[in-house]
Write an enzyme that holds these catalytic residues in place. Sequence first.
Site, PDB file in Angstrom:
ATOM      1  CB  SER A   8      19.184  33.246  23.076  1.00 21.21           C
ATOM      2  OG  SER A   8      18.015  32.781  23.668  1.00 21.21           O
ATOM      3  N   PRO A  30      19.731  16.809  13.828  1.00 24.85           N
ATOM      4  CG  PRO A  30      19.701  17.019  11.500  1.00 24.85           C
ATOM      5  CD  PRO A  30      20.625  16.999  12.667  1.00 24.85           C
ATOM      6  CG  PHE A  71      17.383  10.232  31.973  1.00 23.22           C
ATOM      7  CD1 PHE A  71      17.156  11.493  31.430  1.00 23.22           C
ATOM      8  CD2 PHE A  71      17.819  10.144  33.286  1.00 23.22           C
ATOM      9  CE1 PHE A  71      17.384  12.637  32.175  1.00 23.22           C
ATOM     10  CE2 PHE A  71      18.046  11.284  34.042  1.00 23.22           C
ATOM     11  CZ  PHE A  71      17.827  12.525  33.486  1.00 23.22           C
ATOM     12  CD  GLN A  98     -14.201  40.993  44.726  1.00 28.27           C
ATOM     13  OE1 GLN A  98     -14.712  39.912  44.442  1.00 28.27           O
ATOM     14  NE2 GLN A  98     -14.438  41.620  45.856  1.00 28.27           N
ATOM     15  CD  GLU A 103      21.077  26.079  26.814  1.00 29.08           C
ATOM     16  OE1 GLU A 103      21.732  25.313  27.536  1.00 29.08           O
ATOM     17  OE2 GLU A 103      21.569  26.859  25.984  1.00 29.08           O
ATOM     18  N   GLY A 129      27.538  23.820  18.659  1.00 25.66           N
ATOM     19  CA  GLY A 129      26.806  22.805  17.906  1.00 25.66           C
ATOM     20  C   GLY A 129      26.783  21.469  18.609  1.00 25.66           C
ATOM     21  CB  ILE A 185      23.513  25.803  15.590  1.00 30.58           C
ATOM     22  CG1 ILE A 185      23.519  24.263  15.536  1.00 30.58           C
ATOM     23  CG2 ILE A 185      24.748  26.355  16.292  1.00 30.58           C
ATOM     24  CD1 ILE A 185      23.316  23.550  16.860  1.00 30.58           C
ATOM     25  CB  THR A 186      21.577  30.186  19.111  1.00 33.01           C
ATOM     26  OG1 THR A 186      20.403  29.478  19.501  1.00 33.01           O
ATOM     27  CG2 THR A 186      21.380  31.679  19.302  1.00 33.01           C
TER      28      THR A 186
HETATM   29  C1  LIG Z   1      15.364  28.438  18.847  1.00 30.49           C
HETATM   30  C2  LIG Z   1      16.254  27.331  19.305  1.00 30.49           C
HETATM   31  C3  LIG Z   1      17.600  27.551  19.503  1.00 30.49           C
HETATM   32  C4  LIG Z   1      18.445  26.501  19.858  1.00 30.49           C
HETATM   33  N1  LIG Z   1      19.801  26.715  19.984  1.00 30.49           N
HETATM   34  C5  LIG Z   1      20.645  25.638  20.129  1.00 30.49           C
HETATM   35  C6  LIG Z   1      22.067  25.826  20.073  1.00 30.49           C
HETATM   36  O1  LIG Z   1      22.567  26.964  19.962  1.00 30.49           O
HETATM   37  N2  LIG Z   1      22.865  24.727  20.142  1.00 30.49           N
HETATM   38  C7  LIG Z   1      22.363  23.451  20.270  1.00 30.49           C
HETATM   39  O2  LIG Z   1      23.146  22.494  20.299  1.00 30.49           O
HETATM   40  N3  LIG Z   1      21.005  23.248  20.326  1.00 30.49           N
HETATM   41  C8  LIG Z   1      20.143  24.301  20.253  1.00 30.49           C
HETATM   42  N4  LIG Z   1      18.774  24.106  20.295  1.00 30.49           N
HETATM   43  C9  LIG Z   1      18.260  22.743  20.358  1.00 30.49           C
HETATM   44  C10 LIG Z   1      17.610  22.347  21.683  1.00 30.49           C
HETATM   45  O3  LIG Z   1      18.562  22.261  22.697  1.00 30.49           O
HETATM   46  C11 LIG Z   1      16.828  21.030  21.454  1.00 30.49           C
HETATM   47  O4  LIG Z   1      15.688  21.378  20.678  1.00 30.49           O
HETATM   48  C12 LIG Z   1      16.419  20.350  22.753  1.00 30.49           C
HETATM   49  O5  LIG Z   1      17.528  19.760  23.375  1.00 30.49           O
HETATM   50  C13 LIG Z   1      15.338  19.268  22.524  1.00 30.49           C
HETATM   51  O6  LIG Z   1      15.709  18.389  21.512  1.00 30.49           O
HETATM   52  P1  LIG Z   1      14.676  18.065  20.328  1.00 30.49           P
HETATM   53  O7  LIG Z   1      14.110  19.323  19.823  1.00 30.49           O
HETATM   54  O8  LIG Z   1      15.365  17.158  19.398  1.00 30.49           O
HETATM   55  O9  LIG Z   1      13.480  17.288  21.043  1.00 30.49           O
HETATM   56  P2  LIG Z   1      13.401  15.717  21.391  1.00 30.49           P
HETATM   57  O10 LIG Z   1      14.588  15.303  22.185  1.00 30.49           O
HETATM   58  O11 LIG Z   1      13.057  14.951  20.178  1.00 30.49           O
HETATM   59  O12 LIG Z   1      12.131  15.710  22.381  1.00 30.49           O
HETATM   60  C14 LIG Z   1      10.788  15.881  21.921  1.00 30.49           C
HETATM   61  C15 LIG Z   1       9.867  15.730  23.140  1.00 30.49           C
HETATM   62  O13 LIG Z   1      10.043  14.406  23.709  1.00 30.49           O
HETATM   63  C16 LIG Z   1      10.375  14.526  25.077  1.00 30.49           C
HETATM   64  N5  LIG Z   1      11.285  13.452  25.481  1.00 30.49           N
HETATM   65  C17 LIG Z   1      12.494  13.122  24.955  1.00 30.49           C
HETATM   66  N6  LIG Z   1      13.041  12.092  25.633  1.00 30.49           N
HETATM   67  C18 LIG Z   1      12.156  11.771  26.622  1.00 30.49           C
HETATM   68  C19 LIG Z   1      12.155  10.808  27.693  1.00 30.49           C
HETATM   69  N7  LIG Z   1      13.195   9.985  27.903  1.00 30.49           N
HETATM   70  N8  LIG Z   1      11.085  10.780  28.516  1.00 30.49           N
HETATM   71  C20 LIG Z   1      10.049  11.625  28.339  1.00 30.49           C
HETATM   72  N9  LIG Z   1       9.996  12.570  27.372  1.00 30.49           N
HETATM   73  C21 LIG Z   1      11.039  12.627  26.522  1.00 30.49           C
HETATM   74  C22 LIG Z   1      11.035  15.886  25.212  1.00 30.49           C
HETATM   75  O14 LIG Z   1      11.013  16.354  26.553  1.00 30.49           O
HETATM   76  C23 LIG Z   1      10.199  16.723  24.261  1.00 30.49           C
HETATM   77  O15 LIG Z   1       9.009  17.112  24.900  1.00 30.49           O
HETATM   78  C24 LIG Z   1      17.901  25.180  20.037  1.00 30.49           C
HETATM   79  C25 LIG Z   1      16.522  24.971  19.894  1.00 30.49           C
HETATM   80  C26 LIG Z   1      15.703  26.028  19.533  1.00 30.49           C
HETATM   81  C27 LIG Z   1      14.230  25.778  19.376  1.00 30.49           C
END
Ligand SMILES: Cc1cc2nc3c(=O)[nH]c(=O)nc-3n(C[C@H](O)[C@H](O)[C@H](O)COP(=O)(O)OP(=O)(O)OC[C@H]3O[C@@H](n4cnc5c(N)ncnc54)[C@H](O)[C@@H]3O)c2cc1C
Length: 389
Positions: free
Chosen positions: A96, A139, A388, A284, A368, A135, A168-169
């Site tokens: 990462s 939230p 979506f 096995q 991602e 970024g 944000i990594t």
């Molecule tokens: C350790 C770590 C590092 C990261 N680094 C970065 C970074 O450097 N920069 C950056 O910008 N972001 C970063 N992220 C953020 C990451 O990209 C987001 O967590 C990710 O896009 C999911 O968003 P969310 O956590 O808000 O989940 P949500 O979008 O709230 O989703 C929660 C759940 O609901 C589901 N869901 C959402 N919409 C739908 C739909 N339409 N239909 C069905 N299911 C749905 C999702 O699939 C998921 O299972 C990082 C995350 C982590 C954990």
Amino acid sequence: MTKPDAHDFLDLDAELSGEVRDMRDAVRAFANDQLLPNVAEWYESGSLPAAELAKGFGQLGLLGMHLEGYGCAGTSAVAYGIACRELEAVDSGLRSFVSVQGSLAMYAIYKWGSEEQKQEWLPRMAAGEALGCFGLTEPDAGSDPGSMRTRAVRDGKDWVLTGAKMWITNGTVAQVAVVWAQTDDGIRGFVVPTDTPGFTANEVKHKLSLRASLTAELVLDGVRLPESAAFPEVRGLRGPLSCLNEARYGILYGVVGAARSCYESALEYTLSREQFGKPLAGFQLTQRKLADLVVEVNRAGLVALQIGKLKDAGKLHHNHVSFGKMANVRSAIEVARTARAMLGANGISLEYPVMRHMANLETVLTYEGTEEMHALSLGQSVTGLAAFR
Ligand SMILES: Cc1cc2nc3c(=O)[nH]c(=O)nc-3n(C[C@H](O)[C@H](O)[C@H](O)COP(=O)(O)OP(=O)(O)OC[C@H]3O[C@@H](n4cnc5c(N)ncnc54)[C@H](O)[C@@H]3O)c2cc1C
């Protein structure tokens, strides 16, 4: 006829050029000497010597390695994928680190930046003298980044940014942040030096996954930037999504390394540990599991190689990347979970890499683009219908 090698069953690395194999060996040697001996400690303490690592990766030419010019190595996509694989065989957090630097922060500047922005940041970032972060997530805006609230408004010729970014990594150690924000003209990207007044990065604590990686909340409280800080041309989600596509490519290759490491641990462990008077690998039920693991690891490797070849041929569609990310992360998680159980009680220890990989892969499944988002992309690709919303 040659007997298949347990570590590269389908002989996939024979497809690589001599130059790429040399690069693979150099990354593997660096990983084994500099990363592997320390990773459990970094994971346990939730810390990382970021500046030192950046220099090491920079010297190896891994930062922005698939970009051309500005001090970047200009390698093929397959070469970049193999480097990700070798780093992630140690830890997803280390891959990462390189992905965020090269495929998110550097790629964003490379693809969408002005010549001045490129000259200012890319050579230092390639050398590991400056770190970048990306970024996009907030939230209240994750899978749906179009709903972001961070806003950039004009004040005379300046831009003023207000909002917050989450997860944000490398945010706490970056010298530059690529920040995406709403403007009157749609979503735009900004190159933000992290020492600008009003910019703060707070460490995200209490993670149970990707602990050998630094994660931050970015707060932008009236961050004033000159006009030249904005990416000149790109508007809308096309900008950030193009970068995510690059990083997801590194992920679909990288997780093959995590899966391989879990499989190799399970193989070695079950060959050496005896119960009921013989090695576990001689039963096995264990062989059934080992057969499943070797199939998953090699199938994921084949998917990654094919997608890498498509990328090198200029034929890669973002839905190929969705296919690869979804398929390969799923395979890697299955491999890690199965391997974890095969190590018995030792499987839950940091003395072995398996549960660390297993926990990391939960982050990799989510970031991602979650598995659901990639499933929806594939669904749209084959049906022509978007589901979506
Ligand atoms: C350790 C770590 C590092 C990261 N680094 C970065 C970074 O450097 N920069 C950056 O910008 N972001 C970063 N992220 C953020 C990451 O990209 C987001 O967590 C990710 O896009 C999911 O968003 P969310 O956590 O808000 O989940 P949500 O979008 O709230 O989703 C929660 C759940 O609901 C589901 N869901 C959402 N919409 C739908 C739909 N339409 N239909 C069905 N299911 C749905 C999702 O699939 C998921 O299972 C990082 C995350 C982590 C954990």
